[in-house]
Design a protein around this motif. Sequence first.
Motif, PDB file in Angstrom:
ATOM      1  N   ALA A 165      27.003 116.151 -89.979  1.00  0.00           N
ATOM      2  CA  ALA A 165      25.964 117.172 -89.850  1.00  0.00           C
ATOM      3  C   ALA A 165      24.650 116.546 -89.385  1.00  0.00           C
ATOM      4  O   ALA A 165      23.960 117.089 -88.514  1.00  0.00           O
ATOM      5  N   SER A 168      25.012 115.565 -85.800  1.00  0.00           N
ATOM      6  CA  SER A 168      24.966 116.767 -84.963  1.00  0.00           C
ATOM      7  C   SER A 168      23.520 117.190 -84.707  1.00  0.00           C
ATOM      8  O   SER A 168      23.139 117.492 -83.572  1.00  0.00           O
ATOM      9  N   GLU A 192      33.723 123.811 -90.701  1.00  0.00           N
ATOM     10  CA  GLU A 192      32.925 124.781 -91.462  1.00  0.00           C
ATOM     11  C   GLU A 192      31.920 124.075 -92.363  1.00  0.00           C
ATOM     12  O   GLU A 192      30.755 124.491 -92.465  1.00  0.00           O
ATOM     13  N   SER A 195      29.090 122.662 -90.241  1.00  0.00           N
ATOM     14  CA  SER A 195      28.218 123.742 -89.766  1.00  0.00           C
ATOM     15  C   SER A 195      27.302 124.236 -90.873  1.00  0.00           C
ATOM     16  O   SER A 195      26.135 124.566 -90.627  1.00  0.00           O
ATOM     17  N   ARG A 196      27.821 124.274 -92.090  1.00  0.00           N
ATOM     18  CA  ARG A 196      27.019 124.744 -93.223  1.00  0.00           C
ATOM     19  C   ARG A 196      25.897 123.757 -93.550  1.00  0.00           C
ATOM     20  O   ARG A 196      24.783 124.156 -93.937  1.00  0.00           O
ATOM     21  N   PRO A 201      24.232 124.939 -86.338  1.00  0.00           N
ATOM     22  CA  PRO A 201      25.680 124.727 -86.296  1.00  0.00           C
ATOM     23  C   PRO A 201      26.114 124.153 -84.945  1.00  0.00           C
ATOM     24  O   PRO A 201      25.673 124.615 -83.895  1.00  0.00           O
ATOM     25  N   ASN A 204      31.920 124.784 -82.060  1.00  0.00           N
ATOM     26  CA  ASN A 204      33.199 124.566 -82.740  1.00  0.00           C
ATOM     27  C   ASN A 204      34.357 124.843 -81.784  1.00  0.00           C
ATOM     28  O   ASN A 204      34.599 125.980 -81.394  1.00  0.00           O
TER      29      ASN A 204
END
Length: 301
Positions: A165, A168, A192, A195-196, A201, A204
Amino acid sequence: MEPPAYNILQGNPYIDELIVFEKKKFKSLGGFLANYGSFCDKLRQHKYDAALDLQGLFKSAAIAWSSKAALKLGTCNMRELSDKVSRPVIGAHANGHIVERYLDVARALGCRVDKVVFPVEISADDAKLARSYLYVAGCKGDIPYVVLAVGANWPNKRWPVKYFARLSDWIYSRGLLPVIVGGGALDEQLAEDISRLAEIPPVNMVGKTNLKQLAYVMREAKAVVGGDTGPVHLAAGMGTPTVMFMGPTDANRNGPYGQLENAVEVPRECRYCWKRACPKGLDCLAKIMPEMIEEKLARYL
């Protein structure tokens, strides 16, 4: 090959015939008895001069033996009694990368290895579909992207989702798009979770492509990040800058071929244990911080 590999080999101009081995059908005694004869009939439609057992396991040894080839050769690291069927080749690269160990078997046959190429035939249709899948998932326009391969069969080859994360978000901050790839329920859950935890996000693409479409996605990426797993090795084979984090396996043998400088090995004394799960109960790759991956990526972005 087993069914999952069929697509990536289909249409390869260097292969005359593909024979599918459906391992699931052979797992029970009844399944073995029902399917062995027909598989051997298919295998023995030709008279083979040689069988090369590059996997070096009981399963691959059984196939090499069933082929009735006159010459049977294997690699330097044969296991599960496979060395009793095929002669191990102890070549010049016996302590080197697995690709070179495979090529030593070809060299033992008298083949020259002048240049190493991984030929993957991506059709125009597969390329078009891959681009459309990227567009629908959120890769619009000509914004460059970085692929994140989040899954792995071994639990200790998976990088923590909180680190993915953070990486990203860092990729977004550089003006690029992070794109998650993978397949199966576990990878969907990992995507998922990432992304959370991420501020924005990532795109995907889990479960959206077949292997050739994935190869196209990898080939067009600015870079690929992931562990010691198939899709990441595919990216290295496509010539894409590939950053690989490693813990239970070592870069000298399993790193991204042709770019071992992009392997990031975990700073633990117990690395290279070759265990599927950590016997100490540690989160193996948790000591590889996002900044260590960012440092490797920065030169390509």
